[in-house]
Structures are given as structure tokens and as C-alpha cells.
Scaffold this motif. Structure first.
Motif, PDB file in Angstrom:
ATOM      1  N   UNK A  42      23.386  24.647 -41.305  1.00 22.47           N
ATOM      2  CA  UNK A  42      23.213  25.439 -42.331  1.00 22.47           C
ATOM      3  C   UNK A  42      22.735  24.367 -43.415  1.00 22.47           C
ATOM      4  N   UNK A  43      22.367  23.139 -43.316  1.00 18.43           N
ATOM      5  CA  UNK A  43      21.691  22.082 -44.119  1.00 18.43           C
ATOM      6  C   UNK A  43      20.367  22.004 -44.262  1.00 18.43           C
ATOM      7  N   UNK A  44      19.512  22.884 -43.500  1.00 19.02           N
ATOM      8  CA  UNK A  44      18.172  22.620 -43.330  1.00 19.02           C
ATOM      9  C   UNK A  44      17.627  23.194 -44.848  1.00 19.02           C
ATOM     10  N   UNK A  45      16.716  22.408 -45.422  1.00 19.91           N
ATOM     11  CA  UNK A  45      16.232  22.802 -46.860  1.00 19.91           C
ATOM     12  C   UNK A  45      15.467  24.148 -46.723  1.00 19.91           C
ATOM     13  N   UNK A  46      14.371  24.293 -45.823  1.00 23.93           N
ATOM     14  CA  UNK A  46      13.524  25.120 -45.969  1.00 23.93           C
ATOM     15  C   UNK A  46      13.606  26.090 -44.589  1.00 23.93           C
ATOM     16  N   UNK A  47      14.643  27.107 -44.608  1.00 21.73           N
ATOM     17  CA  UNK A  47      14.831  27.742 -43.493  1.00 21.73           C
ATOM     18  C   UNK A  47      13.540  28.791 -43.296  1.00 21.73           C
ATOM     19  N   UNK A  48      12.804  29.200 -44.389  1.00 24.25           N
ATOM     20  CA  UNK A  48      11.746  30.085 -44.265  1.00 24.25           C
ATOM     21  C   UNK A  48      10.583  29.520 -43.759  1.00 24.25           C
ATOM     22  N   UNK A  49      10.422  28.311 -43.361  1.00 24.76           N
ATOM     23  CA  UNK A  49       9.435  27.657 -42.596  1.00 24.76           C
ATOM     24  C   UNK A  49       9.561  27.438 -41.357  1.00 24.76           C
ATOM     25  N   UNK A  50       8.517  27.862 -40.429  1.00 27.39           N
ATOM     26  CA  UNK A  50       8.783  27.734 -39.263  1.00 27.39           C
ATOM     27  C   UNK A  50       7.449  26.947 -38.471  1.00 27.39           C
ATOM     28  N   UNK A  51       7.690  25.853 -37.863  1.00 27.24           N
ATOM     29  CA  UNK A  51       6.961  25.055 -37.246  1.00 27.24           C
ATOM     30  C   UNK A  51       6.826  25.235 -35.815  1.00 27.24           C
ATOM     31  N   UNK A  52       5.481  25.632 -35.201  1.00 25.72           N
ATOM     32  CA  UNK A  52       5.407  25.963 -33.931  1.00 25.72           C
ATOM     33  C   UNK A  52       5.099  24.618 -33.262  1.00 25.72           C
ATOM     34  N   UNK A 100       9.769  26.201 -33.602  1.00 23.03           N
ATOM     35  CA  UNK A 100       9.719  27.365 -32.579  1.00 23.03           C
ATOM     36  C   UNK A 100       8.917  26.721 -31.429  1.00 23.03           C
ATOM     37  N   UNK A 101       9.667  26.436 -30.317  1.00 24.61           N
ATOM     38  CA  UNK A 101       9.272  25.622 -29.333  1.00 24.61           C
ATOM     39  C   UNK A 101       8.423  26.475 -28.171  1.00 24.61           C
ATOM     40  N   UNK A 102       7.424  26.218 -27.949  1.00 25.26           N
ATOM     41  CA  UNK A 102       6.446  27.164 -26.976  1.00 25.26           C
ATOM     42  C   UNK A 102       6.719  26.755 -25.401  1.00 25.26           C
ATOM     43  N   UNK A 103       7.269  25.588 -25.304  1.00 28.92           N
ATOM     44  CA  UNK A 103       7.538  24.941 -23.971  1.00 28.92           C
ATOM     45  C   UNK A 103       6.271  25.202 -23.161  1.00 28.92           C
ATOM     46  N   UNK A 104       4.865  24.820 -23.753  1.00 27.00           N
ATOM     47  CA  UNK A 104       3.995  24.851 -22.918  1.00 27.00           C
ATOM     48  C   UNK A 104       2.883  25.356 -23.913  1.00 27.00           C
ATOM     49  N   UNK A 105       1.513  25.569 -23.479  1.00 25.83           N
ATOM     50  CA  UNK A 105       0.335  26.394 -24.181  1.00 25.83           C
ATOM     51  C   UNK A 105      -0.124  27.378 -23.257  1.00 25.83           C
ATOM     52  N   UNK A 106      -1.081  28.281 -24.104  1.00 24.51           N
ATOM     53  CA  UNK A 106      -1.695  29.199 -23.096  1.00 24.51           C
ATOM     54  C   UNK A 106      -2.459  28.700 -22.164  1.00 24.51           C
ATOM     55  N   UNK A 107      -2.293  29.029 -21.129  1.00 25.42           N
ATOM     56  CA  UNK A 107      -3.439  28.402 -19.986  1.00 25.42           C
ATOM     57  C   UNK A 107      -3.488  29.515 -19.169  1.00 25.42           C
ATOM     58  N   UNK A 108      -4.476  30.571 -18.943  1.00 24.71           N
ATOM     59  CA  UNK A 108      -4.358  31.741 -18.244  1.00 24.71           C
ATOM     60  C   UNK A 108      -4.591  31.369 -16.639  1.00 24.71           C
ATOM     61  N   UNK A 109      -5.460  30.191 -16.512  1.00 22.74           N
ATOM     62  CA  UNK A 109      -5.595  30.081 -15.143  1.00 22.74           C
ATOM     63  C   UNK A 109      -4.243  29.334 -14.240  1.00 22.74           C
ATOM     64  N   UNK A 110      -3.375  28.786 -15.104  1.00 23.14           N
ATOM     65  CA  UNK A 110      -2.017  28.415 -14.523  1.00 23.14           C
ATOM     66  C   UNK A 110      -1.136  29.459 -14.598  1.00 23.14           C
ATOM     67  N   UNK A 111      -1.450  30.691 -15.071  1.00 20.40           N
ATOM     68  CA  UNK A 111      -0.592  31.833 -15.202  1.00 20.40           C
ATOM     69  C   UNK A 111       0.436  31.539 -16.373  1.00 20.40           C
ATOM     70  N   UNK A 112      -0.116  30.841 -17.391  1.00 21.32           N
ATOM     71  CA  UNK A 112       0.726  30.803 -18.740  1.00 21.32           C
ATOM     72  C   UNK A 112       0.133  31.763 -19.836  1.00 21.32           C
TER      73      UNK A 112
END
Lengths: 199, 199
Positions: free
Chosen positions: B75-85, B106-118
Motif C-alpha cells: 500500500x506504500x507504492x506512490x503511483x498506483x495509477x501507473x502500470x509498467x508492462x 504487468x508481467x507478460x511472461x513473454x512476447x507476442x510470437x505467433x510462430x511459437x504459439x504465443x
């Protein structure tokens, strides 16, 4: 706390592996969590059982969970009267990979290093002395590393073997096959001259 | 079989770690067996509990065994209205190490990569869309890697944010501090010119 406790704990624990720093540990932890949960679980159980059950072969001191390691237990080794003395289990593997030695091994698990508190007892030399006194050994082949400590260890063991009137030899040190004389250091060159063989 | 089953099994299992080949695995196994049994046991239990208990934060998708990761729960994060992806939890750590960003991630755990099915589903973009629709986000900062896939992912998410009328920005790419222009590649230099700021 950087992540949640379990993840932090995993990253911290991975650092006990040799050559693994904070960044690699983090990379390993994330890779396991992201893609290899099953392999991670298998590693966990392999580690747990190895750490608790693996001891030393009562004959050659290498790592095994049995009383005798597969090599010592084998009845198919041709020259069981030859004992090759090496520093580590990895050395056994290197020699076995060649397939030209069919005797038994004795693994010191180190080398004489009085400053680090490693003396004859730590290397299990009393066990080796028992083998030598047993009368079944015809030759002791010393394959300790060609370092100062390895040399000292080899000399110490050679003296032991001589006391028991057992033939003792040391593997040859010289120019490696495929190496070029130009790039070989002078000590190795000197050893290769001293160890020259008639053809 | 090179050693006894448990040792072989340990060496084989260690190879699931990234960057660990047969020789390193062998070295790790021997070091643990020889000198670090306790650390090895600790690693085994840390691995077992992490593999079974660690899941994803329900808000930002990073790894945690709780419902919310420490950052999302704080609850101590200053700018909870900012989201860094970002693409990986390691990126979160790198940004947190700087200490200059006090929003959420926001952690994507990867990147768009249609050839790898992501695709968008694998990156949890519907969860991100929920955050955007929730009305608590004032700005989305895209910190995906400056690679082809990272760029594509950033564009895709930027389009999503625009649909929700949320301000979206991408972190600057250019000459790193301490770097010398002479050694910076031309694409990075071009980006640094495009992204120039008035002073």
C-alpha cells in the motif's frame, strides 16, 4: 525481499552451485518456474535422495550409494591387479571414456595440501595401504594432476608403495596429441624430453 | 551407466538448468556431494516447494505463492495509477533496482510470437484489458524489449490502451549512459535522434 519468499529462497539456494552467481541463479529459477516445473521437481527429488543416500565406495572411495561402486563390483575388469590413483571421480570418468585401462581405481577426493588441512587421513591413504598390504595389487599407477600438490601427493603415495614392494609408475606428461610444439609451455616440453621413450 | 544410479540421476537432472551442459552438471554434482551436502538438501527442499507452490500474482502475473505479489500487495507504492508492462519478472527487478518507478507492473511472461504459439491469451492481455477497463489506470508505460517481437507486443498493447482512452507511452531507447557514440549501433543512434527531447 525482492520477490515472494519461496522464489527468493529458490534463487538464494541455487547459488550453492559452483559458477552460479546472482544473475544466473535468477535466470535458472525463472526458467524452471516458467517452463520446466516437472524437470525442477525431478531435480528436487534427485538432489534430495543423492544428498542423503550417496556415500563412498568402501574399496575406491568414489561416490556411490552401494557398498561398492559399479567398477569395483564388476567382475569383468581385465586387470584387477592394477590400481590407478586419481584425484577426483571426474578423472575416473575421463580415463574410462578412453576405454584403454581395465584395472581398478582409487579416488583420493583431493590432494595433499597441509595448509588446507588435507593430510594422508583425509585422502584415505590408510585404506590404500590396506589394498597394498593385501597382496592383490601388482602395480600402482599414479594419475594425480601435474600440479605442485598433485606431484607431492604422487611422491607420498610412491613412497608408500615402495614400502610394500609394489611396482609404482606415473602416467606420462608431455606434448598432447594434436598439440603443436610451438605452443606448449617449457615445463611440459622439459617433461616430454625427460619422459622420452625408445622407438 | 557411468556412476551409480543416484549420482547419474543427479547429473542428468541438473542438466535441466539453463546453460548447464554435461561437464558443468558433473562438476555441480561432485561439488555438492563432496562439500555442500547441507546446501544441496536446502536446494532440494527450496526447489520442491517452489515448483509445487509458486503460481502467478492475480494482478500482475509475476511469480508468487500468494494471491498478490509483494509489489501489488503493497500500500506504500506512490503511483498506483501507473502500470509498467514488462516481459519478464527479471525486468521488474531491474526497474525496482533503480528505485525511480513507484507504480505497479504487468508481467507478460513473454512476447507476442505467433510462430511459437504465443498470442494475446498466453500473455494474459485479457487481464490487462480488465485493469484498463477498471478506470484506475492513468498511464500505461510499455517497457518491452526493443526487439522485433517486443516492438510488435508494444504496438498491440498500445492499440488496446487507446481503445480504453488511456495514455500510453514507451520507455526511451537511445545511447546508454556511459556509452560512446562511436560504438553505438546505427539503429540505436537513429532511435536516439527520433526520441530527442528539448532542453
Amino acid at each position: 525481499m525482492k520477490f515472494s519468499p519461496l522464489v527468493d529462497d529458490l534463487i538464494q539456494s541455487l547459488r550453492c552451485l559452483p559458477g552460479v552467481g546472482p544473475k544466473s541463479a535468477q535466470r535458472m529459477a525463472f526458467q524452471l518456474l516458467e517452463r520446466e516445473r516437472k524437470a525442477g521437481q525431478k531435480l528436487a527429488s534427485a538432489l534430495a535422495s543423492a544428498m542423503s543416500d550417496v556415500g563412498h565406495c568402501t574399496a575406491c572411495r568414489t561416490f556411490t550409494e552401494e557398498t561398492h561402486c559399479p567398477i569395483c563390483a564388476s567382475s569383468r575388469r581385465g586387470h584387477s591387479d592394477l590400481i590407478c590413483v586419481v584425484e577426483t571421480p571426474a578423472d575416473v570418468l575421463a580415463i574410462e571414456a578412453g576405454g584403454h585401462f581395465s584395472g581398478r581405481y582409487f579416488v583420493l577426493l583431493g590432494h595433499l595440501s597441509p595448509l588446507d588441512g588435507v593430510g594422508p587421513d583425509e585422502l584415505g591413504l590408510s585404506l590404500l595401504a590396506q589394498h597394498l598390504a593385501g597382496g592383490e595389487v601388482s602395480e600402482l599407477i599414479l594419475a594425480t594432476n601435474p600440479t605442485v600438490e598433485g606431484d607431492a601427493t604422487a611422491h607420498y603415495i610412491a613412497d608408500m608403495a615402495k614400502k610394500h614392494n609394489i611396482k609404482v609408475s606415473r602416467i606420462a606428461h608431455g606434448v598432447p596429441v594434436g598439440g603443436e610444439l610451438e605452443y606448449v609451455d617449457s615445463t611440459t616440453l622439459a617433461l616430454s624430453f625427460n619422459g622420452r621413450l625408445p622407438i
